[in-house]
Design a protein around this motif. Structure first.
Motif, PDB file in Angstrom:
ATOM      1  N   PRO A  10       0.793  -1.233   0.000  1.00  0.00           N
ATOM      2  CA  PRO A  10       0.000   0.000   0.000  1.00  0.00           C
ATOM      3  C   PRO A  10       0.827   1.285   0.000  1.00  0.00           C
ATOM      4  O   PRO A  10       0.361   2.304  -0.500  1.00  0.00           O
ATOM      5  CB  PRO A  10      -0.835  -0.108   1.282  1.00  0.00           C
ATOM      6  N   HIS A  11       2.037   1.240   0.512  1.00  0.00           N
ATOM      7  CA  HIS A  11       2.876   2.439   0.522  1.00  0.00           C
ATOM      8  C   HIS A  11       3.290   2.864  -0.883  1.00  0.00           C
ATOM      9  O   HIS A  11       3.757   3.982  -1.076  1.00  0.00           O
ATOM     10  CB  HIS A  11       4.117   2.218   1.401  1.00  0.00           C
ATOM     11  N   LEU A  12       3.087   1.999  -1.872  1.00  0.00           N
ATOM     12  CA  LEU A  12       3.396   2.334  -3.267  1.00  0.00           C
ATOM     13  C   LEU A  12       2.171   2.861  -4.024  1.00  0.00           C
ATOM     14  O   LEU A  12       2.231   3.047  -5.242  1.00  0.00           O
ATOM     15  CB  LEU A  12       3.976   1.117  -3.991  1.00  0.00           C
ATOM     16  N   ARG A  13       1.094   3.109  -3.312  1.00  0.00           N
ATOM     17  CA  ARG A  13      -0.169   3.519  -3.936  1.00  0.00           C
ATOM     18  C   ARG A  13      -0.015   4.768  -4.816  1.00  0.00           C
ATOM     19  O   ARG A  13      -0.437   4.774  -5.962  1.00  0.00           O
ATOM     20  CB  ARG A  13      -1.213   3.751  -2.842  1.00  0.00           C
ATOM     21  N   ILE A  14       0.604   5.812  -4.291  1.00  0.00           N
ATOM     22  CA  ILE A  14       0.710   7.066  -5.046  1.00  0.00           C
ATOM     23  C   ILE A  14       1.561   6.894  -6.306  1.00  0.00           C
ATOM     24  O   ILE A  14       1.119   7.252  -7.404  1.00  0.00           O
ATOM     25  CB  ILE A  14       1.241   8.215  -4.153  1.00  0.00           C
ATOM     26  N   PRO A  15       2.782   6.344  -6.217  1.00  0.00           N
ATOM     27  CA  PRO A  15       3.545   6.177  -7.460  1.00  0.00           C
ATOM     28  C   PRO A  15       2.879   5.214  -8.442  1.00  0.00           C
ATOM     29  O   PRO A  15       2.922   5.438  -9.650  1.00  0.00           O
ATOM     30  CB  PRO A  15       4.911   5.647  -7.008  1.00  0.00           C
ATOM     31  N   ALA A  16       2.229   4.165  -7.931  1.00  0.00           N
ATOM     32  CA  ALA A  16       1.582   3.201  -8.826  1.00  0.00           C
ATOM     33  C   ALA A  16       0.400   3.840  -9.561  1.00  0.00           C
ATOM     34  O   ALA A  16       0.250   3.671 -10.779  1.00  0.00           O
ATOM     35  CB  ALA A  16       1.132   1.969  -8.050  1.00  0.00           C
ATOM     36  N   LEU A  17      -0.413   4.585  -8.834  1.00  0.00           N
ATOM     37  CA  LEU A  17      -1.561   5.243  -9.467  1.00  0.00           C
ATOM     38  C   LEU A  17      -1.120   6.372 -10.396  1.00  0.00           C
ATOM     39  O   LEU A  17      -1.728   6.588 -11.451  1.00  0.00           O
ATOM     40  CB  LEU A  17      -2.530   5.764  -8.414  1.00  0.00           C
ATOM     41  N   THR A  18      -0.059   7.072 -10.006  1.00  0.00           N
ATOM     42  CA  THR A  18       0.482   8.122 -10.875  1.00  0.00           C
ATOM     43  C   THR A  18       0.996   7.505 -12.182  1.00  0.00           C
ATOM     44  O   THR A  18       0.752   8.052 -13.261  1.00  0.00           O
ATOM     45  CB  THR A  18       1.614   8.887 -10.154  1.00  0.00           C
ATOM     46  N   GLY A  19       1.689   6.383 -12.069  1.00  0.00           N
ATOM     47  CA  GLY A  19       2.176   5.694 -13.269  1.00  0.00           C
ATOM     48  C   GLY A  19       1.035   5.228 -14.156  1.00  0.00           C
ATOM     49  O   GLY A  19       1.089   5.381 -15.381  1.00  0.00           O
ATOM     50  N   LEU A  20      -0.016   4.680 -13.550  1.00  0.00           N
ATOM     51  CA  LEU A  20      -1.171   4.218 -14.327  1.00  0.00           C
ATOM     52  C   LEU A  20      -1.851   5.385 -15.035  1.00  0.00           C
ATOM     53  O   LEU A  20      -2.195   5.285 -16.219  1.00  0.00           O
ATOM     54  CB  LEU A  20      -2.157   3.494 -13.410  1.00  0.00           C
ATOM     55  N   LEU A  21      -2.023   6.491 -14.328  1.00  0.00           N
ATOM     56  CA  LEU A  21      -2.630   7.676 -14.941  1.00  0.00           C
ATOM     57  C   LEU A  21      -1.761   8.193 -16.085  1.00  0.00           C
ATOM     58  O   LEU A  21      -2.256   8.507 -17.173  1.00  0.00           O
ATOM     59  CB  LEU A  21      -2.842   8.775 -13.896  1.00  0.00           C
ATOM     60  N   GLY A  22      -0.459   8.271 -15.847  1.00  0.00           N
ATOM     61  CA  GLY A  22       0.460   8.715 -16.900  1.00  0.00           C
ATOM     62  C   GLY A  22       0.421   7.806 -18.117  1.00  0.00           C
ATOM     63  O   GLY A  22       0.452   8.272 -19.263  1.00  0.00           O
ATOM     64  N   TYR A  23       0.340   6.504 -17.865  1.00  0.00           N
ATOM     65  CA  TYR A  23       0.262   5.533 -18.958  1.00  0.00           C
ATOM     66  C   TYR A  23      -1.022   5.745 -19.761  1.00  0.00           C
ATOM     67  O   TYR A  23      -1.001   5.745 -21.000  1.00  0.00           O
ATOM     68  CB  TYR A  23       0.328   4.122 -18.387  1.00  0.00           C
ATOM     69  N   GLY A  24      -2.126   5.950 -19.061  1.00  0.00           N
ATOM     70  CA  GLY A  24      -3.385   6.207 -19.760  1.00  0.00           C
ATOM     71  C   GLY A  24      -3.327   7.475 -20.593  1.00  0.00           C
ATOM     72  O   GLY A  24      -3.756   7.494 -21.757  1.00  0.00           O
TER      73      GLY A  24
END
Length: 147
Positions: A89-103
Protein backbone atom coordinates in the motif's frame (compact mmCIF):
# COMPACT_ATOMS: atom_id res chain seq x y z
CA UNK A 1 9.16 12.02 -30.86
CA UNK A 2 6.37 9.52 -31.61
CA UNK A 3 8.86 6.63 -31.61
CA UNK A 4 10.29 7.61 -28.21
CA UNK A 5 6.84 7.86 -26.64
CA UNK A 6 5.88 4.59 -28.32
CA UNK A 7 8.91 2.89 -26.73
CA UNK A 8 7.95 4.30 -23.33
CA UNK A 9 4.38 3.08 -23.73
CA UNK A 10 5.59 -0.36 -24.83
CA UNK A 11 7.83 -0.65 -21.79
CA UNK A 12 5.33 0.43 -19.11
CA UNK A 13 3.53 -2.89 -18.52
CA UNK A 14 6.72 -4.99 -18.58
CA UNK A 15 8.42 -2.60 -16.12
CA UNK A 16 5.58 -2.46 -13.62
CA UNK A 17 5.19 -6.21 -14.06
CA UNK A 18 8.84 -6.73 -13.16
CA UNK A 19 8.46 -4.55 -10.08
CA UNK A 20 5.47 -6.63 -8.99
CA UNK A 21 7.27 -9.92 -9.68
CA UNK A 22 10.25 -8.64 -7.66
CA UNK A 23 7.86 -7.88 -4.80
CA UNK A 24 6.43 -11.40 -5.11
CA UNK A 25 9.94 -12.88 -5.03
CA UNK A 26 10.86 -10.74 -2.02
CA UNK A 27 7.66 -11.67 -0.17
CA UNK A 28 8.32 -15.34 -0.86
CA UNK A 29 11.98 -15.01 0.19
CA UNK A 30 10.80 -13.45 3.46
CA UNK A 31 8.53 -16.51 3.86
CA UNK A 32 5.43 -14.39 4.05
CA UNK A 33 3.43 -17.20 2.45
CA UNK A 34 -0.05 -15.75 2.88
CA UNK A 35 0.95 -12.39 1.40
CA UNK A 36 2.82 -14.08 -1.45
CA UNK A 37 -0.17 -16.32 -2.15
CA UNK A 38 -2.56 -13.37 -2.23
CA UNK A 39 -0.27 -11.43 -4.56
CA UNK A 40 0.20 -14.42 -6.87
CA UNK A 41 -3.55 -15.11 -7.03
CA UNK A 42 -4.54 -11.51 -7.71
CA UNK A 43 -1.74 -10.98 -10.23
CA UNK A 44 -1.87 -14.20 -12.22
CA UNK A 45 -5.60 -14.73 -11.74
CA UNK A 46 -6.19 -11.14 -12.83
CA UNK A 47 -4.07 -11.62 -15.94
CA UNK A 48 -6.04 -14.78 -16.75
CA UNK A 49 -9.23 -12.70 -16.49
CA UNK A 50 -7.72 -10.01 -18.76
CA UNK A 51 -6.92 -12.45 -21.53
CA UNK A 52 -10.15 -14.42 -21.08
CA UNK A 53 -12.09 -11.20 -21.49
CA UNK A 54 -9.98 -10.33 -24.53
CA UNK A 55 -10.86 -13.70 -26.07
CA UNK A 56 -14.54 -13.20 -25.21
CA UNK A 57 -14.49 -9.74 -26.78
CA UNK A 58 -12.87 -11.07 -29.95
CA UNK A 59 -15.40 -13.90 -30.10
CA UNK A 60 -18.52 -11.87 -29.38
CA UNK A 61 -17.52 -8.36 -30.45
CA UNK A 62 -18.72 -6.78 -27.20
CA UNK A 63 -16.67 -3.57 -27.32
CA UNK A 64 -17.03 -3.08 -31.11
CA UNK A 65 -20.81 -3.42 -30.75
CA UNK A 66 -20.61 -0.41 -28.44
CA UNK A 67 -18.34 1.51 -30.81
CA UNK A 68 -15.28 0.96 -28.63
CA UNK A 69 -12.14 -1.15 -28.45
CA UNK A 70 -11.18 -3.38 -25.49
CA UNK A 71 -7.76 -2.17 -24.32
CA UNK A 72 -5.71 -5.17 -23.26
CA UNK A 73 -2.85 -2.84 -22.35
CA UNK A 74 -5.12 -0.92 -19.98
CA UNK A 75 -6.51 -4.12 -18.50
CA UNK A 76 -3.03 -5.52 -17.84
CA UNK A 77 -1.87 -2.22 -16.32
CA UNK A 78 -4.92 -2.07 -14.03
CA UNK A 79 -4.45 -5.65 -12.81
CA UNK A 80 -0.74 -5.21 -12.16
CA UNK A 81 -1.25 -1.82 -10.47
CA UNK A 82 -4.05 -3.04 -8.20
CA UNK A 83 -2.09 -6.16 -7.29
CA UNK A 84 0.97 -4.08 -6.49
CA UNK A 85 -1.03 -1.64 -4.35
CA UNK A 86 -2.78 -4.45 -2.48
CA UNK A 87 0.56 -6.05 -1.64
CA UNK A 88 2.43 -2.80 -0.93
CA UNK A 89 0.00 0.00 0.00
CA UNK A 90 2.88 2.44 0.52
CA UNK A 91 3.40 2.33 -3.27
CA UNK A 92 -0.17 3.52 -3.94
CA UNK A 93 0.71 7.07 -5.05
CA UNK A 94 3.54 6.18 -7.46
CA UNK A 95 1.58 3.20 -8.83
CA UNK A 96 -1.56 5.24 -9.47
CA UNK A 97 0.48 8.12 -10.87
CA UNK A 98 2.18 5.69 -13.27
CA UNK A 99 -1.17 4.22 -14.33
CA UNK A 100 -2.63 7.68 -14.94
CA UNK A 101 0.46 8.71 -16.90
CA UNK A 102 0.26 5.53 -18.96
CA UNK A 103 -3.39 6.21 -19.76
CA UNK A 104 -2.63 9.78 -20.78
CA UNK A 105 0.24 8.57 -22.94
CA UNK A 106 -2.03 6.07 -24.70
CA UNK A 107 -4.51 8.87 -25.34
CA UNK A 108 -1.79 11.22 -26.61
CA UNK A 109 -0.44 8.52 -28.91
CA UNK A 110 -4.03 7.88 -30.06
CA UNK A 111 -3.87 4.15 -29.29
CA UNK A 112 -7.33 4.26 -27.68
CA UNK A 113 -10.12 6.65 -26.81
CA UNK A 114 -11.10 7.74 -23.31
CA UNK A 115 -14.15 5.46 -23.62
CA UNK A 116 -11.91 2.49 -24.50
CA UNK A 117 -9.68 3.05 -21.48
CA UNK A 118 -12.46 3.77 -18.98
CA UNK A 119 -14.77 0.98 -20.13
CA UNK A 120 -11.95 -1.55 -19.93
CA UNK A 121 -10.83 -0.34 -16.50
CA UNK A 122 -14.40 -0.25 -15.17
CA UNK A 123 -14.93 -3.88 -16.19
CA UNK A 124 -11.53 -5.21 -15.08
CA UNK A 125 -11.29 -3.47 -11.68
CA UNK A 126 -14.40 -5.11 -10.14
CA UNK A 127 -13.34 -8.50 -11.48
CA UNK A 128 -9.93 -7.99 -9.91
CA UNK A 129 -11.61 -6.96 -6.66
CA UNK A 130 -13.54 -10.24 -6.67
CA UNK A 131 -10.25 -12.12 -7.01
CA UNK A 132 -8.83 -10.05 -4.17
CA UNK A 133 -11.73 -11.02 -1.91
CA UNK A 134 -11.30 -14.66 -2.91
CA UNK A 135 -7.58 -14.55 -2.18
CA UNK A 136 -8.23 -13.12 1.29
CA UNK A 137 -10.81 -15.81 2.03
CA UNK A 138 -8.45 -18.56 0.87
CA UNK A 139 -5.63 -17.04 2.91
CA UNK A 140 -7.79 -16.97 6.05
CA UNK A 141 -8.90 -20.55 5.47
CA UNK A 142 -5.34 -21.77 5.03
CA UNK A 143 -4.26 -19.89 8.17
CA UNK A 144 -7.16 -21.39 10.14
CA UNK A 145 -6.36 -24.94 9.00
CA UNK A 146 -2.65 -24.64 9.78
CA UNK A 147 -3.24 -23.19 13.26
Amino acid sequence: MYEILDAIADSYNPLIGLVTLALLAYTTWRRRWAAAGRLALTLFGGLAVVYSLQWLDHSLGIWPALGMDYSTHTAVAVVITLSLIAAAPHLRIPALTGLLGYGLLMLYQEYHSVADLLSTALVIAPLWWGLSLLSRAVSREVATQSA
